[in-house]
Design a protein around this motif. Structure first.
Motif, PDB file in Angstrom:
ATOM      1  N   GLU A 192      10.992  44.787 -36.912  1.00 11.50           N
ATOM      2  CA  GLU A 192      11.825  43.755 -36.300  1.00 11.50           C
ATOM      3  C   GLU A 192      12.907  43.215 -37.239  1.00 11.50           C
ATOM      4  OE1 GLU A 192      11.746  42.836 -33.097  1.00 11.50           O
ATOM      5  OE2 GLU A 192      10.292  44.464 -32.872  1.00 11.50           O
ATOM      6  N   LEU A 193      12.965  43.713 -38.465  1.00 12.71           N
ATOM      7  CA  LEU A 193      14.043  43.298 -39.362  1.00 12.71           C
ATOM      8  C   LEU A 193      15.400  43.671 -38.785  1.00 12.71           C
ATOM      9  CD1 LEU A 193      14.743  42.149 -42.248  1.00 12.71           C
ATOM     10  CD2 LEU A 193      14.850  44.531 -42.974  1.00 12.71           C
ATOM     11  N   ALA A 194      15.454  44.794 -38.079  1.00  8.85           N
ATOM     12  CA  ALA A 194      16.729  45.273 -37.551  1.00  8.85           C
ATOM     13  C   ALA A 194      17.429  44.220 -36.711  1.00  8.85           C
ATOM     14  CB  ALA A 194      16.497  46.549 -36.735  1.00  8.85           C
ATOM     15  N   GLY A 195      16.684  43.509 -35.868  1.00  8.09           N
ATOM     16  CA  GLY A 195      17.290  42.515 -35.004  1.00  8.09           C
ATOM     17  C   GLY A 195      17.815  41.304 -35.753  1.00  8.09           C
ATOM     18  N   LEU A 196      17.216  40.969 -36.895  1.00  6.50           N
ATOM     19  CA  LEU A 196      17.676  39.835 -37.683  1.00  6.50           C
ATOM     20  C   LEU A 196      18.975  40.142 -38.425  1.00  6.50           C
ATOM     21  CD1 LEU A 196      14.270  38.663 -39.222  1.00  6.50           C
ATOM     22  CD2 LEU A 196      15.505  37.614 -37.321  1.00  6.50           C
ATOM     23  N   VAL A 197      19.125  41.376 -38.867  1.00  4.30           N
ATOM     24  CA  VAL A 197      20.292  41.749 -39.672  1.00  4.30           C
ATOM     25  C   VAL A 197      21.495  42.100 -38.805  1.00  4.30           C
ATOM     26  CG1 VAL A 197      21.149  43.403 -41.394  1.00  4.30           C
ATOM     27  CG2 VAL A 197      18.804  42.529 -41.552  1.00  4.30           C
ATOM     28  N   ALA A 198      21.271  42.645 -37.621  1.00  9.49           N
ATOM     29  CA  ALA A 198      22.350  43.161 -36.783  1.00  9.49           C
ATOM     30  C   ALA A 198      23.506  42.182 -36.562  1.00  9.49           C
ATOM     31  CB  ALA A 198      21.781  43.639 -35.442  1.00  9.49           C
ATOM     32  N   PRO A 199      23.272  40.879 -36.297  1.00 12.94           N
ATOM     33  CA  PRO A 199      24.412  39.986 -36.047  1.00 12.94           C
ATOM     34  C   PRO A 199      25.393  39.890 -37.204  1.00 12.94           C
ATOM     35  CG  PRO A 199      22.362  38.970 -35.312  1.00 12.94           C
ATOM     36  CD  PRO A 199      21.978  40.191 -36.096  1.00 12.94           C
TER      37      PRO A 199
END
Length: 371
Positions: free
Chosen positions: A165-172
């Motif tokens: 779930e790190l991907a969703g935190l970094v994407a923005p």
């Protein structure tokens, strides 16, 4: 297929009662670091730099495995950095070349950038020899938001599982759209795990980070409990502070679509620390050199058009050096025959999650499996 993950060469059983730090030998023993290099660095997904900084050919040691990176237009590839003839390294660690072919410096075997063997001197008339059988050994490689990650043993879980779930935190923050503004290289006389543990808590901030506490309350924010081989959380900015700088003011450009009242501190296992600010992204990339020495590459990335990021660079260089002094003191304390692992404070939950991840890896559980 994933790594078998044999246990590390030390006992990590916790005493009865509150969870504690790892035993001192996890931070000071050469045989432990050797195991970590093979299983935690080469055996997972290590960050080897930014794709836009790669030459056509680049040699790098990932954990304890020599790796050759190649870049051909938009294609990035990774191979075992060992010639298929006699095993000579094609490039030394840190070496680079811009040629369209890779030439072994030992016997001049020639490979294309996609790893195929093009020429093997004096093998033209050898019966049964086929160039197709002697290409370079490919290794898993991924480009994520501009960073290149390699699994040097070739048997880790897929990168998406590693990220979780790190991907969703970094994407923005869209780091792939940002440009490098500054970079500092530090050599810290502390174990790489000590540096990550320090990064994951602000329990120490009131004592050694007055500048940080002036712009961000040390007890603010929360830590995440989400899937993936990472730990981390967020901290708030004080009322009136725009970003992490010596005066709380930004002289850059705010990133669109991100929360402007918080800063994220995320540690992607094993070697990339991501600090996501409203107006810049900072990373620390770790490379263990010895049980008590770590190279730390700190980079600042800002939006196109920003001409001066020194406001962020000055703030974090001061904060980094405060942290390095603390980490080096911890390392000296760990080497004392009188050290005993201490308990975690309530606001050190991210440190506890990190230590648990390491402890489980020592006992045979890959870091990408749930904590």
């Amino acid at each position: 297929m994933t790594a078998s993950w044999p246990p590390a060469p030390l006992s990590v059983d916790e005493p009865v009662g509150a969870p504690t730090l790892l035993p001192a030998r996890a931070y000071v023993r050469a045989e432990v670091l050797a195991w970590e290099r093979r299983h935690l660095f080469a055996g997972t997904w290590s960050c080897v730099g930014r794709v836009d900084e790669l030459p056509a050919q680049h040699g790098v040691t990932v954990g304890d495995v020599p790796v050759l990176l190649t870049r051909d237009g938009d294609r990035t590839a990774a191979f075992a950095n060992t010639c298929r003839h006699r095993g000579h390294e094609l490039l030394p660690d840190g070496g680079s070349a811009d040629g369209r072919v890779v030439v072994c410096p030992y016997h001049a075997w020639v490979y294309t950038l996609d790893g195929a063997l093009r020429a093997a001197p004096r093998f033209r008339d050898v019966p049964g020899f086929s160039a197709a059988d002697h290409g370079l050994v490919p290794l898993p490689v991924e480009v994520w938001h501009g960073w290149v990650f390699v699994n040097a043993t070739g048997d880790a879980a897929p990168f998406t599982v590693h990220l979780g779930e790190l991907a969703g935190l970094v994407a923005p923050y869209a780091p792939e759209k940002l440009k490098l503004a500054a970079r500092h290289d530090y050599r810290v006389r502390a174990n790489w795990k000590v540096i990550v543990e320090n990064y994951q808590e602000c329990y120490h901030c009131p004592r050694i980070h007055p500048e940080l506490c002036a712009v961000s309350p040390p007890n603010s924010g929360h830590n995440y409990d989400l899937p993936g081989a990472w730990v981390g959380g967020a901290m708030d900015l004080r009322e009136g502070a725009e970003t992490m700088s010596l005066d709380g003011r930004s002289r850059g450009a705010f990133l669109p679509g991100v929360d402007r009242r918080r800063v994220l501190y995320l540690a992607l296992f094993p070697d990339l620390l991501l600090s996501l600010h409203p107006d810049y992204v900072m990373t620390h990339r770790l490379r263990p050199l010895a049980p008590d020495t770590t190279r730390v590459e700190c980079s600042w990335y800002v939006a196109e058009g920003v001409l001066d990021a020194s406001y962020a660079e000055r703030f974090w260089d001061r904060t980094n050096r405060q942290d390095w002094a603390a980490c080096e003191s911890v390392q000296r304390g760990l080497a004392s025959p009188h050290f005993r692992p201490g308990p975690f404070a309530p606001n050190e939950d991210a440190v506890q999650r990190w230590v648990t991840l390491i402890r489980r890896a020592y006992l045979g559980t890959p870091p990408w499996e749930g904590q």
